[in-house]
Structures are given as structure tokens and as C-alpha cells.
Design an enzyme around this catalytic site. Structure first.
Site, PDB file in Angstrom:
ATOM      1  N   ARG A 169       3.059  43.404   2.108  1.00  0.00           N
ATOM      2  CA  ARG A 169       4.452  43.238   1.716  1.00  0.00           C
ATOM      3  C   ARG A 169       4.114  42.632   0.162  1.00  0.00           C
ATOM      4  O   ARG A 169       4.820  42.709  -0.712  1.00  0.00           O
ATOM      5  CB  ARG A 169       5.025  41.815   2.361  1.00  0.00           C
ATOM      6  CG  ARG A 169       6.299  41.342   1.898  1.00  0.00           C
ATOM      7  CD  ARG A 169       7.001  40.410   3.050  1.00  0.00           C
ATOM      8  NE  ARG A 169       8.252  40.033   2.678  1.00  0.00           N
ATOM      9  CZ  ARG A 169       8.564  38.777   2.173  1.00  0.00           C
ATOM     10  NH1 ARG A 169       7.686  37.783   2.056  1.00  0.00           N
ATOM     11  NH2 ARG A 169       9.994  38.496   2.074  1.00  0.00           N
ATOM     12  N   ILE A 183      14.109  40.195  -1.910  1.00  0.00           N
ATOM     13  CA  ILE A 183      13.738  40.899  -0.635  1.00  0.00           C
ATOM     14  C   ILE A 183      13.977  39.898   0.690  1.00  0.00           C
ATOM     15  O   ILE A 183      13.814  38.643   0.368  1.00  0.00           O
ATOM     16  CB  ILE A 183      12.136  41.066  -0.763  1.00  0.00           C
ATOM     17  CG1 ILE A 183      11.522  41.669   0.082  1.00  0.00           C
ATOM     18  CG2 ILE A 183      11.306  39.767  -1.217  1.00  0.00           C
ATOM     19  CD1 ILE A 183       9.869  42.212  -0.002  1.00  0.00           C
ATOM     20  N   SER A 184      14.455  40.368   1.417  1.00  0.00           N
ATOM     21  CA  SER A 184      14.816  39.649   2.605  1.00  0.00           C
ATOM     22  C   SER A 184      13.526  38.677   3.294  1.00  0.00           C
ATOM     23  O   SER A 184      12.546  39.304   3.159  1.00  0.00           O
ATOM     24  CB  SER A 184      15.526  40.114   3.828  1.00  0.00           C
ATOM     25  OG  SER A 184      16.569  41.092   3.176  1.00  0.00           O
ATOM     26  N   LYS A 185      13.855  37.703   4.092  1.00  0.00           N
ATOM     27  CA  LYS A 185      12.967  36.988   4.955  1.00  0.00           C
ATOM     28  C   LYS A 185      12.390  37.929   5.919  1.00  0.00           C
ATOM     29  O   LYS A 185      13.224  38.684   6.755  1.00  0.00           O
ATOM     30  CB  LYS A 185      13.566  35.812   5.364  1.00  0.00           C
ATOM     31  CG  LYS A 185      13.448  34.586   4.972  1.00  0.00           C
ATOM     32  CD  LYS A 185      14.499  33.588   5.891  1.00  0.00           C
ATOM     33  CE  LYS A 185      13.927  32.870   6.774  1.00  0.00           C
ATOM     34  NZ  LYS A 185      14.592  31.596   6.992  1.00  0.00           N
TER      35      LYS A 185
END
Ligand code: SAH
Length: 208
Positions: free
Chosen positions: A24, A50-52
Site C-alpha cells: 500500500r 484512498i479508502s480505509k
């Protein structure tokens, strides 16, 4: 990060494996690298995030449950709306056969292309354009996932969902609260169910 997710949110082993295999930190700006394995959303530029990881894991898990119902071990042909930095697209490549990912912001499309190039994901096609229209040339899709929240599930996505396929998208409900909506397409039609509350950036039409 994956161990913490495994403990807090039990989900499909293949999803956890995908999360463990995609770095990530390579998808966020240098200043945010130290936070990249925390369970938090992070800015990716152009006002987007950017999503969790826990939300990404949850959505991929729900799609995998759809694949299990079809008795396939993978997500099949996948459509992602909202490429953003490209992180989730990389995850989808380890869970699906072919992935089409669409982004409406040119700067993010370029950023994702740069992030993803070294991974040599031959099954991935990045598209610059308005994802509200889906991507008809590669339809139908077994799995459709949206990373941006609209006021309803766009009709093009429903039309491009294969019979037996599953779609997951955040949708704004009454009281402006967002929730995850799951749509299964069967021979008999579409079955819609609503899941937990979430928070996503808005789905916008057109491209910039
Ligand atoms: N999956 C992404 C999350 C990005 S945030 C990641 O892993 O980074 C959601 C993205 O959806 C934003 O980049 C936003 O520009 C994009 N988006 C919003 N509306 C869109 C549309 N109509 N078509 C394509 N992308 C859209």
C-alpha cells in the site's frame, strides 16, 4: 496491517492474501508512507482519498461471497469505478481474471498508471473517462465495485452486470447517510440489499 484486519474483521482468506501481497505504501505520497499501513483513509491528491483498508477488505469480501455463490474461486471479469491511486485495482487483479478500472480525473489516471506499471498486471485495463457509463466494450462483468458514492446505482452498471454477477457500491440514502448497497443479478432480475454505513467521496459525472 493484515494481522490486525484478520483479528478485527474476519474475512475471506484470499482477500487477506491479496492485501498482504500489494504494498500500500507504494500508492501514497512519500509524506504519508509511515501511515500507509494504518486503518485509515489517506489523501491521494485532487481532493480524493484512498479508502480505509478495512472498508476495502469488507467490499472485496462481499464480492468474494458472490463468487462463492457462483461456485467460482475468483471474481471473474471485474469493473472498478474510481481507480484513484490504483491500490484497489491491484488488489482486484489478484482476485479476478480481468479487471477494467475507470477514473474520471486525468491526474489520478496518470498517477495510477505510474504506480501500477512496475507490477506488470497484464489482466488490468485502465480507462480514463466517466465511470457512470460503465465500460460497455468489456461487459458483462461478474463483479462491479464502486469507490465513489452516488445518489443511486447508475443504470449502466446494472445493465453491464452479468447474470449471476454481484455489484457493490456506496449509495447516499435518506438523511444523506451513505450505505453500502449490494445488487445481485439473477435470471429473475435484480436483488438489492443494503449493508452498513460508510463514507466515500462523491461519484461525479463527466471527466476532467
Ligand atoms: N479505489 C481507489 C479509491 C479512490 S477514491 C484507490 O484505491 O485509490 C474514488 C475515486 O473515484 C476518485 O479518484 C474519483 O475521482 C473517482 N470517481 C468519482 N466519480 C467517478 C466517475 N464517474 N467515473 C470514474 N471515477 C470516478
Amino acid at each position: 496491517m493484515v494481522e490486525r484486519l484478520r483479528a478485527a474483521h474476519p474475512c475471506d482468506a484470499r482477500v487477506l492474501q491479496a492485501l498482504a501481497s500489494v504494498p500500500r505504501h507504494r500508492f501514497v505520497d512519500a509524506a504519508l508512507v509511515t501511515q500507509s499501513y494504518e486503518d485509515t483513509s489517506l489523501p491521494i491528491g485532487h481532493g480524493q482519498t484512498i479508502s480505509k483498508p478495512s472498508v476495502v477488505a469488507r467490499m472485496l469480501d462481499v464480492l468474494m461471497q458472490g463468487a462463492n455463490a457462483r461456485r467460482t474461486a475468483h471474481l471473474g471479469r471485474v469493473l472498478e469505478i474510481g481507480t484513484g491511486c490504483g491500490y484497489q485495482a491491484a488488489l482486484l487483479c489478484s482476485l479476478g481474471r480481468q479487471v477494467v478500472s475507470i477514473e474520471r480525473i486525468r491526474g489520478l489516471y496518470d498517477k495510477a498508471s505510474t504506480h501500477l506499471a512496475p507490477l506488470r498486471l497484464h489482466q488490468l485495463r485502465l480507462v480514463y473517462g466517466d465511470g457512470m457509463l460503465g465500460h460497455a466494450p468489456n461487459a458483462p462483468y461478474d463483479s462491479i465495485i464502486a469507490a465513489a458514492c452516488g445518489t443511486e446505482v447508475p443504470p449502466h452498471w446494472l445493465a453491464q452486470l452479468a447474470v449471476g454477477g454481484r455489484l457493490i457500491a456506496p449509495v447516499v440514502g435518506k438523511g444523506k447517510q451513505q450505505a453500502l448497497v449490494v445488487v445481485d443479478r439473477t435470471e429473475a432480475g435484480y436483488q438489492r440489499s443494503e449493508r452498513e454505513a460508510v463514507q466515500f467521496v462523491p461519484l461525479k459525472s463527466g471527466s476532467v
